[in-house]
Design an enzyme around this catalytic site. Structure first.
Site, short mmCIF file in Angstrom:
data_model
loop_
_atom_site.label_atom_id
_atom_site.label_comp_id
_atom_site.label_asym_id
_atom_site.label_seq_id
_atom_site.Cartn_x
_atom_site.Cartn_y
_atom_site.Cartn_z
N ASP A 1 2.03 -2.36 3.71
CA ASP A 1 1.62 -2.67 2.57
C ASP A 1 0.87 -4.26 2.85
OD1 ASP A 1 4.31 -1.97 2.03
OD2 ASP A 1 5.37 -3.85 1.53
N ASP B 1 11.15 3.09 -4.51
CA ASP B 1 11.70 3.30 -3.04
C ASP B 1 12.15 4.45 -2.91
OD1 ASP B 1 12.34 2.41 -0.30
OD2 ASP B 1 13.83 2.08 -0.86
C1 FRU Z 1 7.43 -1.82 0.97
C2 FRU Z 1 8.18 -2.75 1.89
C3 FRU Z 1 9.23 -4.11 0.90
C4 FRU Z 1 9.05 -4.63 2.29
C5 FRU Z 1 7.55 -4.11 3.23
C6 FRU Z 1 8.97 -4.21 5.27
O1 FRU Z 1 7.04 -1.56 1.55
O2 FRU Z 1 10.02 -1.81 1.83
O3 FRU Z 1 9.78 -3.44 0.02
O4 FRU Z 1 8.77 -6.17 1.75
O5 FRU Z 1 7.81 -3.31 2.58
O6 FRU Z 1 7.70 -4.09 5.70
#
Ligand code: FRU
Length: 534
Positions: free
Chosen positions: A22, A235
């Site tokens: 992210d 998700d």
């Molecule tokens: C999204 C995520 C977020 C989390 C991060 C962990 O891709 O799963 O919800 O904070 O990546 O790397």
């Protein structure tokens, strides 16, 4: 080098090696753009997550800095996950992020710059009050589904507000917290919003858009001619879905407009690969910019072999479409600085079943814009009322399946003998009382390597092909094709890994695989220079 690493991008953001997911805490501070990102310093798979950090003067060329936030206190010792930056009234930034505590619970933490006079914001210090928000038996928050705080905003009552994504069973929701001082946060009784059966909401984002101009709006601005966008990264399906609606500033509740569908299938920023995105207000240019993560479509063992995984999409300007019913996105204008050696083909008739090469561009690293005009709709295929899922329709009718009005579009990252190509195209159908435009990105022939995910992507584009021309722009960069249909009404990003159509061996074509002719009214292509990235 380019020959040993044919899939590294030349103008899409990526670290020199290892895993990235992210985008985090994007902001502009003292005239410099900051991008943080979820990063594994130890390998090409997800894990050991810290905040990588780079800055830029133009959003095109990037300077790397040392890791900004990493596990260092009980409230984040098992991971420093996603979060956002807020520019406080004194002009200084604050970062709220998710930490993983010794019990592997997700909690929310605060970090502020050690030296705010440093425009690079190299050093960050964590609040001694961390965690500021945490699951407790009283609040009943699910400790493994409570993460990714947004940029905070100031309400009519002078208090700070922030939302954090979560779920209760299958209901996705955005918890709302309020604070007077940014340190002591109280959970509101009601979430800002929730939606049944949507699963965990990761990386929520909430921001205003102007109802009648493409100009961006800062989060704490209060006005009546704004709509609000609530985005959740679902998700379950790994799609970034949003609704457009109203925000009641007094009750602190968001309500999607009638007809704005919640969850998946609802509106998406991108109908290909694009996840965990985040916007920020660019006060230097009064626009709202969107960053999004483009994950790999290659196998984990190929990722380990190449030593890296994950890129960021080219930042996009986001605004509300004239219809008020969807967003429009367009790559930042700055990226056009990289365009060289323009090739403009004259307007031409593209007969059914024809292919035209676009010569003279580095087709593995290019920006291309093409516009089609269709004059005769009499032979348009009838849209079967059961064809409601555009992605499924694209997989049934890929680029090699002949139709009447389409498929027509681009063949990108194509090998000379067409053993490999990715096709991005339109098909026009006759619907109930209007024509329906389908846009597809077909990866099925993108690579001779059988180990890649070659899922086809597709979406309907809200354009009337009888009165408007159909435009398509693709940003091609070695292993990524980001396509924008209908002037940004639809975006589809794809990751592809050709084995033959790499570097100088890649070609670019316009094609029409329908039986009916279409006219290309514009075709402009540019080779793209390499940007300085990290
Ligand atoms: C999204 C995520 C977020 C989390 C991060 C962990 O891709 O799963 O919800 O904070 O990546 O790397």
């Amino acid at each position: 080098s380019a020959s040993s690493q044919p899939y590294r991008t030349s103008y899409h953001f990526q670290p020199p090696k290892n895993w990235m997911n992210d985008p985090n805490g994007p902001m502009i501070y003292k005239g410099l753009y900051h991008l943080f990102y979820q990063y594994n310093p130890k390998g090409a798979v997800w894990g050991n997550i810290v905040w990588g950090h780079s800055t830029s003067k133009d959003l095109v060329n990037w300077t790397p800095h040392k890791v900004a936030i990493y596990p260092s206190q009980p409230s984040d010792i098992n991971g420093t996950w996603s979060g956002s930056a807020t520019i406080l009234p004194d002009g200084k930034p604050a970062i709220l992020y998710t930490g993983i505590n010794p019990l592997n619970q997700q909690v929310q933490n605060l970090a502020i710059p050690k030296n705010p006079s440093d425009p690079y914001l190299i050093e960050w210090v964590k609040s001694p009050n961390n965690p500021l928000m945490a699951p407790t038996p009283e609040n009943q928050i699910n400790a493994s589904s409570f993460r990714d705080p947004t940029t905070a905003w100031r309400g009519v009552d002078g208090r700070w507000k922030v939302i954090v994504g979560s779920k209760i069973n299958r209901k996705g929701l955005a918890y709302l917290y309020r604070s007077k001082d940014f340190v002591y946060w109280i959970k509101a009784k009601h979430p800002l919003h929730s939606a049944k059966n949507t699963g965990m909401w990761e990386c929520v984002d909430f921001f205003p858009v102007s109802a009648n101009s493409p100009v961006g709006v800062e989060m704490s601005v209060l006005g009546s001619d704004f709509k609000y966008v609530l985005k959740a990264s679902l998700d379950d399906t790994k799609h970034d879905c949003y609704t457009i609606g109203e925000y009641d500033h007094v009750k602190d509740r968001y309500t999607p407009d009638e007809g704005s569908v919640e969850g998946d299938p609802g509106l998406r920023y991108d109908y290909g690969k694009f996840y965990a995105s985040k916007t920020f207000f660019d006060s230097a240019k009064n626009r709202r910019l969107l960053w999004g993560w483009l994950n790999e479509s290659s196998s984990v063992s190929d990722d380990i072999k190449k030593g890296w995984a994950g890129i960021q999409a080219i930042p996009r300007v986001v605004w509300l479409d004239k219809s008020g019913k969807q967003l429009v996105q367009w790559p930042i204008q700055e990226i056009e600085k990289l365009r060289v050696n323009p090739v403009h083909l004259p307007s031409q008739y593209l007969k059914g079943g024809s292919v035209v090469e676009v010569p003279g561009v580095t087709a593995s690293q290019a920006d291309v814009e093409i516009t089609f005009k269709v004059s005769d709709f009499s032979k348009a295929e009838v849209l079967d009322p059961s064809w409601t899922n555009p992605q499924l329709l694209c997989s049934r009718k890929g680029g090699s399946v002949r139709g009447s009005l389409g498929p027509f579009g681009l063949l990108v990252l194509a090998s000379k003998g067409m053993q490999e190509y990715t096709s991005v195209f339109f098909r026009i159908f006759k619907g109930q009382n209007k024509h329906v435009v389908l846009m597809c990105s077909d990866q099925s022939r993108s690579s001779l390597n059988p180990d890649n995910d070659k899922t086809m992507y597709g979406a309907f584009v809200d354009v009337d092909p009888v009165h408007e021309q159909l435009s398509l722009r693709s940003l091609i960069d070695h292993s990524v094709v980001e396509s924008f249909g209908g002037h940004g009404k639809n975006c589809i990003s794809a990751r592809v890994y050709p084995m033959l159509a790499i570097n100088e061996a890649a070609h670019l074509y316009a094609f029409n695989n329908g039986s009916e002719a279409v006219t290309i009214t514009r075709l402009s292509a540019w080779s793209m220079k390499k940007a300085h990235i990290n």
